[in-house]
Design an enzyme around this catalytic site. Structure first.
Site, PDB file in Angstrom:
ATOM      1  N   SER A  27       0.837  -1.194   0.000  1.00  0.00           N
ATOM      2  CA  SER A  27       0.000   0.000   0.000  1.00  0.00           C
ATOM      3  C   SER A  27       0.883   1.260   0.000  1.00  0.00           C
ATOM      4  CB  SER A  27      -0.948  -0.061   1.205  1.00  0.00           C
ATOM      5  OG  SER A  27      -1.937   0.923   1.143  1.00  0.00           O
ATOM      6  N   HIS A  32      -2.236  -1.203  -4.464  1.00  0.00           N
ATOM      7  CA  HIS A  32      -3.692  -1.219  -4.635  1.00  0.00           C
ATOM      8  C   HIS A  32      -4.231   0.203  -4.561  1.00  0.00           C
ATOM      9  CE1 HIS A  32      -4.582  -1.691   0.003  1.00  0.00           C
ATOM     10  NE2 HIS A  32      -3.855  -0.626  -0.267  1.00  0.00           N
TER      11      HIS A  32
END
Length: 201
Positions: free
Chosen positions: A98, A123
């Protein structure tokens, strides 16, 4: 409570003890570990600014082992990395997921590394909201704006097209170190410090 090892250094004035992270900071090494949140981000930014003040021409090494966290906290670190004068090299040990992967990619070109057994995950941002419909709608617009901005940052640092980044980040996308190199998050997979020093020589 986590135990922090202490190291003892001999000087002409006698012995001096440091916690391990303070000693490594003297070598211009910063650790970014655990969840990215405001307090941790403030500490990392402060260390970056301190090392810039000490020597604006000497590179800084940022070691990353993070599952990600709060986008605004991560962007504070990102902006500081881009703002300061020294080149910041990044090295993933363990995981960079992330926001951790974005900060890994944000290192100075040709100075972004990962160890062979590292895991990298990219993501799109996520968030949960409750309240009135109009408030939820505003939050949704804001998170879409944030998604576009994060996509643009990945485009800048990976060399991928916006469409490629958007497609890859649509769901959790896990990569090993070699895949991260192919995708442009890092420049090289390191098995030894000698390889890192060779890149920077």
């Amino acid at each position: 409570m986590a135990l922090v090892p202490m190291v003892v250094e001999q000087t002409n004035r006698g012995e001096r003890s440091y916690d391990i992270y303070s000693r490594l900071l003297k070598e211009r090494i910063i650790f970014l570990t655990g969840a990215v949140e405001d307090h941790m981000a403030t500490l990392v930014c402060a260390q970056l600014l301190f090392l810039e003040a000490e020597n604006p021409k000497k590179e800084i090494a940022l070691y990353i082992n993070s599952p990600g966290g709060v986008v605004t906290a991560g962007m504070a670190i990102y902006d500081t990395m881009q703002f300061i004068k020294p080149a910041v090299s990044t090295l993933c040990i363990g995981q960079a997921a992330s926001m951790g992967s974005l900060l890994l990619a944000a290192g100075h070109k040709d100075m972004r590394f990962a160890t062979p057994n590292s895991r990298i995950m990219v993501h799109q941002p996520s968030g949960g909201f409750q309240g009135q419909a109009s408030d939820i709608e505003r939050h949704a617009r804001d998170i879409l704006k944030m998604k576009r901005r994060l996509n643009e940052v990945y485009v800048k640092h990976t060399g991928r097209t916006y469409e490629e980044v958007e497609k890859t980040l649509d769901r959790d996308h896990f990569m090993d170190a070699d895949e991260a190199q192919s995708w442009g998050v890092i420049d090289k997979v390191l098995t030894s410090r000698l390889e890192m020093e060779g890149e920077q020589a």
